[in-house]
Scaffold this active site. Structure first.
Site, PDB file in Angstrom:
ATOM      1  N   GLU A 147      -5.005  -8.470  -0.607  1.00 14.95           N
ATOM      2  CA  GLU A 147      -5.861  -8.205   0.503  1.00 14.95           C
ATOM      3  C   GLU A 147      -7.453  -8.166   0.222  1.00 14.95           C
ATOM      4  O   GLU A 147      -7.634  -7.223  -0.596  1.00 14.95           O
ATOM      5  CB  GLU A 147      -5.373  -7.118   1.496  1.00 14.95           C
ATOM      6  N   GLU A 188       0.695  -1.127   0.112  1.00 13.67           N
ATOM      7  CA  GLU A 188       0.101   0.089   0.068  1.00 13.67           C
ATOM      8  C   GLU A 188       0.886   1.167   0.115  1.00 13.67           C
ATOM      9  O   GLU A 188       0.749   2.152   0.764  1.00 13.67           O
ATOM     10  CB  GLU A 188      -1.084   0.038   1.017  1.00 13.67           C
TER      11      GLU A 188
HETATM   12  O1  AHR Z   1      -5.401  -6.021   6.793  1.00 12.76           O
HETATM   13  C1  AHR Z   1      -5.186  -5.234   7.485  1.00 12.76           C
HETATM   14  C2  AHR Z   1      -4.688  -3.803   6.885  1.00 12.76           C
HETATM   15  O2  AHR Z   1      -5.300  -3.309   5.796  1.00 12.76           O
HETATM   16  C3  AHR Z   1      -3.104  -4.119   6.105  1.00 12.76           C
HETATM   17  O3  AHR Z   1      -2.153  -3.936   7.040  1.00 12.76           O
HETATM   18  C4  AHR Z   1      -3.118  -2.855   5.062  1.00 12.76           C
HETATM   19  O4  AHR Z   1      -2.403  -3.523   4.126  1.00 12.76           O
HETATM   20  C5  AHR Z   1      -4.410  -2.759   4.769  1.00 12.76           C
HETATM   21  O5  AHR Z   1      -4.914  -1.350   4.675  1.00 12.76           O
END
Ligand code: AHR
Length: 517
Positions: A320, A198
């Site tokens: 994610e 990110e």
């Molecule tokens: O999964 C929780 C968080 O969500 C992670 O650390 C981040 O990459 C995302 O914003």
């Protein structure tokens, strides 16, 4: 039990019996499986997990210790449960944590490892008791592949290179020698390598142009060692940020092997996501809508990737994904601990169907997260462990790992309508495994009405269908430490084949897996 039976027969869940009066019979949904038109393989890496140093995932969830001074040990119950999911890879150590992590802190004698503060997740002190070697031991115990996310946000090119050398150099080198001193002779052979996380947010708040340059600089110093070549996974867009994808692919597409797209399913705005249990149908509907939105995102991101990479060399990896609800009352808000209901199960099944459908470009995904955090497979409390509805969906979908995707033409998915908005009620994936058996997973996201689904199977002669169902007794049914088996798979008797045509009676909020023979 009687109420549940009556409700199921009438096509409603116990929780929603009062709503039944408003229901009318639903027209049958219909689709065709093209059993003779398979082209793409569903990569098993779509079924990857994500394990961040966050809350009670690493410490408590996967590793435990007898006393505050004892070494951390893997939980055998958790390892055994994960093995049953045939987990293909585990993304580690973050998440936002990855861009604060300095790997040298987590190797060597435990008593000499420094503590750090986990600034992203609750400001707790992390003693680095679980580091690279411990992570690799977990990978080995489960039979998964490693997927390490390097630190671009606050690290250095040299530091990332050294980590790569530590895990992969087969001969004599400063880092390979350090690895040997730490008890591991052979290289770990780690190919999946996240180029930060990110970068548009917690990973450095960068512009895509700046990140693309940084990515190339860091990526240059990950040479092939032995037979291990880097599979560089660039930070991809957040949700529908098509500008990020366009700039990244234009500037750095030829230097990478994967792009990491993130999308979370929310039932409301960030400030009021809503509870994980005891939610309303409006929240259920918004969760489904938010989950299904990734279909269009993947289509549009893929079109941008096609522009720069028409041969589809670069994989789209949904690194994610999953539900993000309000934390459980009484839990540390920075630990992101949430319960998991049939809503999460349906978000999982429909999301996985979308990833499978895009198997030509989507060749990896990592649900957030594996244990005790967000949409977890497993929840733990002391020595207890429970399997969530999401776990059972992942277990159902093991039939699709590395199977041949069989295209589906959806003639009529049926409409699940709520408050003048509607979504397709039925979602499915069909595949053929290496043994030649066809498998069908199918979901009904309507929490109130059962659906009849008629499936034509073109290009194959099918005479029987048998499998299991996960439905729970209500849309927010869940497993607790007091009642761990409220939501569990059951044999499914609602599928019948006649004249080569499959008819399935799908109860509300249900997922089924069928073998077609
Ligand atoms: O999964 C929780 C968080 O969500 C992670 O650390 C981040 O990459 C995302 O914003």
């Amino acid at each position: 039990m009687f109420a549940r039976l009556v409700a199921l027969v009438l096509g409603a869940s116990v929780a929603s019996v009062p709503a039944l009066a408003a229901q009318t019979a639903q027209p049958a949904a219909e689709f065709t499986i093209h059993a003779d038109q398979g082209r793409d393989t569903i990569s098993r890496h779509i079924y990857g997990q994500f394990a961040e140093h966050l809350g009670r995932l690493i410490y408590d969830g996967v590793w435990t210790r007898q006393s505050p001074t004892a070494p951390w040990q893997m939980r055998q119950d958790v390892v055994d449960a994960l093995k049953r999911l045939e987990v293909p890879n585990i993304r580690w150590p973050g998440g936002c944590f990855a861009d604060t992590y300095h790997w040298r802190d987590g190797v060597g004698p435990r008593e000499q490892r420094p503590s750090i503060v986990n600034t992203n997740w609750g400001g707790v002190t992390e003693d680095n008791g679980v580091g690279t070697n411990e992570y690799m031991a977990l990978i080995k115990a489960i039979g998964a592949e490693p997927y390490i996310v390097g630190n671009i946000g606050s690290g250095t090119v040299q530091e990332m290179h050294d980590w790569w050398e530590y895990v992969n150099h087969p001969g004599s080198s400063p880092m390979a020698d350090l690895r040997r001193r730490n008890g591991q002779d052979a290289p770990f052979d780690v190919r999946f390598w996240g180029m930060g996380n990110e970068a548009w947010g917690c990973g450095g708040n960068m512009r895509p142009e700046y990140y693309a340059d940084e990515l190339k600089r860091y990526g240059t110093y990950l040479p092939a060692y032995g037979a291990t070549r880097p599979f560089r996974i660039a930070v991809g867009p957040n949700d529908a940020d098509y500008h990020w994808m366009d700039v990244l692919m234009r500037e750095a597409g030829r230097f990478i092997q994967g792009v990491d797209l993130h999308h979370y399913t929310l039932a409301g705005p960030w400030a009021a996501k809503g509870p994980a249990t005891g939610f309303s149908e409006a929240q259920w509907f918004r969760s489904m809508k938010s989950a299904l939105a990734i279909d269009e995102m993947i289509t549009r991101h893929s079109a941008i990737m096609d522009k720069y990479d028409p041969r589809q060399r670069v994989a789209l990896i949904v690194g994610e994904w999953g539900t993000w609800h309000d934390p459980e009352p009484g839990s540390h808000p920075g630990f992101l601990y949430q319960q998991n209901t049939m809503r999460d199960a349906l978000v999982a099944s429909t999301s996985l169907d979308i990833f499978n459908k895009h198997a030509d470009r989507v060749r990896g995904a990592n649900i957030a997260q594996m244990v005790n955090v967000l949409q977890a497979m497993i929840l733990t409390q002391g020595t207890q462990m429970i399997l969530t509805p999401t776990y059972h969906v992942f277990e159902f979908y093991t039939v699709h790992h590395d199977a041949l995707l069989l295209p589906i033409t959806m003639t009529r998915a049926g409409a699940y309508t709520f408050d003048r908005d509607s979504l397709p009620a039925i979602s499915a994936t069909a595949s053929r495994d290496r043994g030649g058996v066809m498998h069908l997973t199918m979901s009904n996201i309507d929490p109130r009405a059962a659906r009849t689904v008629i499936v034509d199977i073109a290009g194959a002669a099918v005479t029987s269908a048998a499998g299991r169902i996960l439905a729970g007794s209500s849309m927010d049914a869940y497993n607790s430490f007091e009642h761990p088996d409220v939501v569990t798979p059951e044999p499914f008797t609602g599928a019948h084949v006649a004249n080569g045509r499959l008819t399935v009676m799908l109860p509300p909020h249900a997922v089924v897996v069928l073998a077609l023979r």
